[in-house]
Design a protein around this motif. Structure first.
Motif, mmCIF file in Angstrom:
data_model
loop_
_atom_site.group_PDB
_atom_site.id
_atom_site.type_symbol
_atom_site.label_atom_id
_atom_site.label_comp_id
_atom_site.label_asym_id
_atom_site.label_seq_id
_atom_site.Cartn_x
_atom_site.Cartn_y
_atom_site.Cartn_z
ATOM 1 N N VAL A 1 0.955 -1.299 0.033
ATOM 2 C CA VAL A 1 0.036 0.062 -0.067
ATOM 3 C C VAL A 1 0.885 1.372 -0.221
ATOM 4 O O VAL A 1 0.177 2.184 -0.251
ATOM 5 N N GLY A 2 1.934 1.216 0.232
ATOM 6 C CA GLY A 2 3.001 2.239 0.328
ATOM 7 C C GLY A 2 4.197 2.090 -0.825
ATOM 8 O O GLY A 2 4.467 0.986 -0.771
ATOM 9 N N ILE A 3 4.526 3.092 -1.264
ATOM 10 C CA ILE A 3 5.873 3.118 -2.354
ATOM 11 C C ILE A 3 7.160 2.870 -1.384
ATOM 12 O O ILE A 3 7.845 2.063 -1.718
ATOM 13 N N GLU A 4 7.069 3.380 -0.228
ATOM 14 C CA GLU A 4 8.263 3.016 0.760
ATOM 15 C C GLU A 4 7.548 2.793 2.030
ATOM 16 O O GLU A 4 6.198 3.109 2.452
ATOM 17 N N ALA A 5 8.253 2.046 2.809
ATOM 18 C CA ALA A 5 7.897 1.772 4.130
ATOM 19 C C ALA A 5 8.973 2.233 5.359
ATOM 20 O O ALA A 5 10.113 2.389 4.958
ATOM 21 N N VAL A 6 8.542 2.793 6.414
ATOM 22 C CA VAL A 6 9.622 3.228 7.480
ATOM 23 C C VAL A 6 9.171 2.503 8.707
ATOM 24 O O VAL A 6 7.784 2.650 8.964
ATOM 25 N N VAL A 7 10.185 1.842 9.492
ATOM 26 C CA VAL A 7 9.925 1.168 10.620
ATOM 27 C C VAL A 7 10.966 1.158 11.471
ATOM 28 O O VAL A 7 12.109 1.834 11.419
ATOM 29 N N SER A 8 10.674 1.371 12.702
ATOM 30 C CA SER A 8 11.617 1.274 13.778
ATOM 31 C C SER A 8 11.138 0.436 14.950
ATOM 32 O O SER A 8 10.182 0.034 15.172
ATOM 33 N N PHE A 9 12.267 -0.061 15.488
ATOM 34 C CA PHE A 9 12.133 -1.404 16.945
ATOM 35 C C PHE A 9 13.370 -1.161 17.620
ATOM 36 O O PHE A 9 14.251 -0.615 17.221
ATOM 37 N N VAL B 1 16.867 -1.800 1.648
ATOM 38 C CA VAL B 1 17.231 -0.995 2.870
ATOM 39 C C VAL B 1 17.821 0.272 2.032
ATOM 40 O O VAL B 1 19.002 0.349 1.641
ATOM 41 N N HIS B 2 16.795 1.414 1.988
ATOM 42 C CA HIS B 2 17.293 2.578 1.438
ATOM 43 C C HIS B 2 18.187 3.378 2.580
ATOM 44 O O HIS B 2 19.249 4.023 2.024
ATOM 45 N N GLU B 3 17.789 3.432 3.809
ATOM 46 C CA GLU B 3 18.628 4.309 4.756
ATOM 47 C C GLU B 3 18.293 3.502 6.058
ATOM 48 O O GLU B 3 17.217 2.854 6.280
ATOM 49 N N ARG B 4 19.128 3.609 6.785
ATOM 50 C CA ARG B 4 19.217 3.194 8.452
ATOM 51 C C ARG B 4 19.648 4.023 9.414
ATOM 52 O O ARG B 4 20.838 4.854 8.787
ATOM 53 N N ALA B 5 19.179 4.326 10.418
ATOM 54 C CA ALA B 5 19.394 4.981 11.650
ATOM 55 C C ALA B 5 19.659 4.353 12.675
ATOM 56 O O ALA B 5 18.424 3.503 12.958
ATOM 57 N N ALA B 6 20.673 4.434 13.605
ATOM 58 C CA ALA B 6 20.625 3.781 14.854
ATOM 59 C C ALA B 6 21.044 4.730 15.926
ATOM 60 O O ALA B 6 21.897 5.791 15.802
ATOM 61 N N ARG C 1 12.771 -4.369 -4.486
ATOM 62 C CA ARG C 1 13.613 -4.194 -5.408
ATOM 63 C C ARG C 1 12.950 -3.809 -6.905
ATOM 64 O O ARG C 1 11.684 -4.366 -6.962
ATOM 65 N N ALA C 2 13.771 -3.068 -7.706
ATOM 66 C CA ALA C 2 12.820 -2.788 -8.993
ATOM 67 C C ALA C 2 12.873 -3.910 -9.746
ATOM 68 O O ALA C 2 13.607 -5.048 -9.732
ATOM 69 N N GLU D 1 16.894 -9.165 3.590
ATOM 70 C CA GLU D 1 17.283 -9.856 2.348
ATOM 71 C C GLU D 1 16.617 -10.939 1.830
ATOM 72 O O GLU D 1 16.677 -11.052 0.732
ATOM 73 N N ARG D 2 16.099 -11.618 2.569
ATOM 74 C CA ARG D 2 15.289 -12.855 2.282
ATOM 75 C C ARG D 2 14.168 -12.614 1.529
ATOM 76 O O ARG D 2 13.790 -13.357 0.658
ATOM 77 N N ARG D 3 13.412 -11.537 1.951
ATOM 78 C CA ARG D 3 12.289 -11.056 1.221
ATOM 79 C C ARG D 3 12.291 -10.143 0.243
ATOM 80 O O ARG D 3 11.290 -9.643 -0.101
ATOM 81 N N GLY D 4 13.576 -9.829 -0.223
ATOM 82 C CA GLY D 4 13.701 -8.770 -1.289
ATOM 83 C C GLY D 4 13.385 -7.679 -0.805
ATOM 84 O O GLY D 4 12.945 -6.817 -1.964
ATOM 85 N N ILE D 5 13.510 -7.015 0.099
ATOM 86 C CA ILE D 5 13.230 -5.787 0.859
ATOM 87 C C ILE D 5 14.518 -5.016 0.720
ATOM 88 O O ILE D 5 15.497 -5.400 1.187
#
Length: 204
Positions: free
Chosen positions: A113-121, A173-178, A203-204, A167-171
């Motif tokens: 439903v989104g072009i990109e996703a943002v998650v934090s955990f 990572v455009h950016e990561r912040a920690a 992935r395109a 990696e396994r699901r073909g997702i």
């Protein structure tokens, strides 16, 4: 620091500020598990987004309305079938992914439903959490504030675990912040960071 970073007003919450910097003005945003709508309210103020929240808790829905945030009462465990493909520019799940049982399905739905996703955990691999386990106790910290018997969290995973799943699901990572208690972590994030944030795509 880029001009873009300067233009975004600081919220007092580092995670809100990172998410705001990952978005462009006027984007369509869906916030899953939006709580009292504070993030969407912030994004509307600094990025002029068109935002909608999804929440299950009736008290939080009332709080969203008080914050002027449009919100739908939906159980995320049932998926996002009420939304169309690519209906939003970003779908956000802030500090809630660990509380969802069907992790793979919700990630797939976010990137449908989104072009990109943002998650934090919260990062279960954080050194203080490892130390607590070595001492024979479940970790309780700023990022994992609950006792084992009253936590809403159902999944406990590390930064390395999450990136292996992507990696396994073909997702992609455009950016990561920690971060460690709000301070950016740039090295050995799986060991030194208490919270991780990602901007994801397909992935395109």
């Amino acid at each position: 620091m880029s001009t873009d970073l300067i233009q975004v007003a600081e919220s007092g919450r580092y995670d809100f500020d990172v998410i705001a910097r990952w978005m462009k003005p006027g984007e369509r945003v869906l916030d899953l598990g939006c709580g009292d709508g504070s993030l969407l309210k912030h994004l509307r103020e600094v990025r002029q987004v068109e935002g909608y929240g999804v929440e299950l808790d009736p008290a939080n829905i009332v709080a969203c309305v008080r914050n002027g945030v449009s919100v739908l009462q939906i159980d995320l465990e049932g998926g996002l079938e009420d939304f169309e493909d690519a209906q939003f520019d970003h779908v956000v799940m802030s500090l809630s992914l660990q509380a969802v049982r069907h992790t793979e399905r919700i990630l797939d739905e976010m990137l449908r439903v989104g072009i990109e996703a943002v998650v934090s955990f919260p990062n279960f691999g954080y050194w203080r959490h490892r130390q607590a386990i070595l001492n024979g106790r479940m970790p309780v910290s700023e990022s994992l504030p609950y006792q084992w018997y009253d936590t809403p969290n159902v999944r406990f995973f590390t930064i390395a675990d999450f990136e292996a799943l992507c990696e396994r699901r073909g997702i992609v990572v455009h950016e990561r912040a920690a971060f460690d208690e709000g301070v950016p972590v740039t090295q050995e994030a799986n060991f030194l960071a208490s919270v991780a944030m990602y901007r994801l795509g397909r992935r395109a």
